[in-house]
Write an enzyme that holds these catalytic residues in place. Sequence first.
Site, PDB file in Angstrom:
ATOM      1  N   CYS A  43      46.223-100.749 -14.514  1.00 32.50           N
ATOM      2  CA  CYS A  43      45.396-100.836 -15.717  1.00 32.50           C
ATOM      3  C   CYS A  43      46.192-100.563 -16.992  1.00 32.50           C
ATOM      4  CB  CYS A  43      44.206 -99.884 -15.622  1.00 32.50           C
ATOM      5  SG  CYS A  43      44.633 -98.162 -15.289  1.00 32.50           S
ATOM      6  N   HIS A  89      41.317 -94.396 -16.413  1.00 24.63           N
ATOM      7  CA  HIS A  89      41.401 -95.839 -16.618  1.00 24.63           C
ATOM      8  C   HIS A  89      41.841 -96.138 -18.046  1.00 24.63           C
ATOM      9  CE1 HIS A  89      40.630-100.022 -15.991  1.00 24.63           C
ATOM     10  NE2 HIS A  89      39.596-100.068 -16.813  1.00 24.63           N
TER      11      HIS A  89
END
Length: 484
Positions: A175, A281
Amino acid sequence: MAQDQSGSSPSGETALENGDAGASLPLRRSGRARKRPSTHSEDADYENGPPATSPASADTRRNPKRRAAPDAFDVPDNLLEASLGPWKENEQAEWANWIELESDPAFFTAILGLLGVKGARIEEVLSVDEDTLATLPPPVHGLVFLYEYVAEESVGATETSRDVWFANQTTHNACATIALLNIIMNAEGLSLGEKLRKFKQESKDLAPPLRGHMINNSTWIRTAHNSFARRLDLLDAALCLQNEVDKKKKRAKSAAAKQKKKNPKREKAKADKSGGSSAYHFIAFVPVGQQVWQLDGLTSTPVCIGEYEKDQPWTSVMRPVLQERMMRYETERLSFSLLALCGDNLAHARQKLAANIRSLADLDARFTTNPDWQSKTNRATVIHSPTDPRLTAYQLDADDIRAPAAAALNLWTQLVTEQARILAEYDYEAKMGMSNSGGQEPTAAALLGRTRDYTAAVHEWVGKLAGHGVLRRLREKVQLGVAS
């Protein structure tokens, strides 16, 4: 998405085999086909597993108590010994998975250079108020937001735009690089290397999932992402992923799985908060045209935050969105950080450094066969070659250094003196820039040292001390001191 397990090192999708301490670490996966998820949820991290490799040797030692482990893994007893061995040739580049990245501006800036981005850097943003954002070196190409993942509703209008380059995350722990590329590919006026320009051209007409798949299969992008990995990370990657698989299997067999189908978002949020580890994230915020977009690799499409006028900074549209999220996370005691991909104030110094090295390289090429030249030039400490690995610390490469006509030995001495002054100026400007943003930037030598993995040497040294009884004697001395 990345998994943080009680402050452990990065995790990824891999397994360690072969118990020898110095052995390489082949990858292994189940032969069963995995179903492709219908949407890009958290499970999209596991969409693409590592490629199959040759089976383990027959003499690989296994613990019979571990037979209940998922068949995607074949874990030896001495994982620690295996992970503490030295890197094998090309092993890091050939590792088919992605490590979890720290939210460190120095690491991200180095990765930008390895990807081929020039004239840009990553700055840490300590506040999203107008005055703080105004101190960032212009232009601000985008923001990378790291937060503790919880399921949440969309923050804007979800739509598809051909003007926005957007890639989905199709593999675990990628990510951070997905967020970076979602900014880089949309930035105007950003200098890209040959590989990135070719990648952008080849991916411009692809759908977001195919772009994510293309990133996952680009060895040079994965190698840049993993440039700060240590061999011990492979151990953590295997154990973290194994724990994730175990948890998913237990959930599937439990009665809670039936209830979860009724309200998956609410139950998913509960599962994320109640588990022993937290999921973090990275997402990106980027201006495209006169609109601001949130680009999250785990969503199927970009999210439009709003529009801004030409006479106002694009961050003015994004600021209230981030402020609301940060306040909510502080209330719920969730962690987050913010990085900015922006310009730097080192372009002028970089140009002078390139011209300096260009002249030195030309002189060296012209007089390299002269015995006096070889004996009178100090070549060890001076950057005088377009292939010198130290160039990457200054965002330079061989394309920036082309040798024009130059003169003689006296010029070499002058240029060496000038280079020392330029390097000092560069380091001063770099430190001043980080000081203005409230951070600290390590020197080029310190950043280069971060890529050296001394774990195997330290482990061997401590083992020798223990074998000679040194640690036992030290312990006895400490105990005597405490007793007295």
